[in-house]
Motif scaffolding. Structure first.
Motif, PDB file in Angstrom:
ATOM      1  N   GLU A   6       0.828  -1.203   0.000  1.00 13.49           N
ATOM      2  CA  GLU A   6       0.000   0.000   0.000  1.00 13.49           C
ATOM      3  C   GLU A   6       0.866   1.257   0.000  1.00 13.49           C
ATOM      4  OE1 GLU A   6      -1.865  -3.155   2.735  1.00 13.49           O
ATOM      5  OE2 GLU A   6       0.070  -2.125   2.603  1.00 13.49           O
ATOM      6  N   GLY A   8       0.341   5.821   0.054  1.00 13.04           N
ATOM      7  CA  GLY A   8      -0.567   6.956   0.104  1.00 13.04           C
ATOM      8  C   GLY A   8      -0.316   7.778   1.344  1.00 13.04           C
ATOM      9  N   LEU A  20      -5.566   5.744  -1.708  1.00 12.26           N
ATOM     10  CA  LEU A  20      -4.501   4.777  -1.474  1.00 12.26           C
ATOM     11  C   LEU A  20      -4.314   3.917  -2.718  1.00 12.26           C
ATOM     12  CD1 LEU A  20      -5.429   3.503   2.099  1.00 12.26           C
ATOM     13  CD2 LEU A  20      -3.625   5.115   1.503  1.00 12.26           C
ATOM     14  N   THR A 112      -1.413   0.152   6.025  1.00  7.17           N
ATOM     15  CA  THR A 112      -0.936   1.515   6.153  1.00  7.17           C
ATOM     16  C   THR A 112      -1.902   2.308   7.039  1.00  7.17           C
ATOM     17  OG1 THR A 112      -0.148   3.472   4.940  1.00  7.17           O
ATOM     18  CG2 THR A 112      -2.094   2.372   4.055  1.00  7.17           C
TER      19      THR A 112
END
Length: 118
Positions: A6, A8, A20, A112
């Motif tokens: 992930e 973002g 994301l 995340t």
């Protein structure tokens, strides 16, 4: 071995859009019968399924989040993306991208943390 990562921003302001991206390696987002999902876990709560994009490109979202959710993909980059609009502090969570065949969640990203705060 399929791996997901992930990426973002970790901090989003209220009313803004959370975005994301999940990068897939060792596999393809177009692999037949594979589904690519987003799942989140708010602090102190259980995991919540957000939605998926299928190998075909079709999407399906949790009814409770459907009005604010969009999942798309970039097959050239082997990525899929989550957008969640009009976020509030209740959207603060660890967000995971997940892939698997059929109904299985075989492969997970590390997760995340996204915090919604002004």
């Amino acid at each position: 071995q399929v791996q997901l990562q992930e990426s973002g921003p970790g901090l989003v302001k209220p009313s803004q859009t959370l975005s994301l991206t999940c990068t897939v390696s060792g596999g393809s987002v177009t692999t037949n019968n594979y589904y690519w999902s987003w799942i989140r876990q708010p602090p102190g709560k259980g995991k919540e399924w957000i939605g998926y994009i299928a190998y075909s490109g079709s999407t399906y979202y949790s009814p409770s989040l459907k009005s604010r959710t969009s999942i798309s993909r970039d097959t050239s980059k082997n990525q899929f993306t989550l957008q969640l609009t009009s976020v509030t502090p209740e959207d603060t969570a660890v967000y995971y991208c997940v892939g698997g065949a059929g109904n299985e969640y075989d492969y997970w990203g590390q997760g995340t943390q996204v915090t919604v705060s002004s």
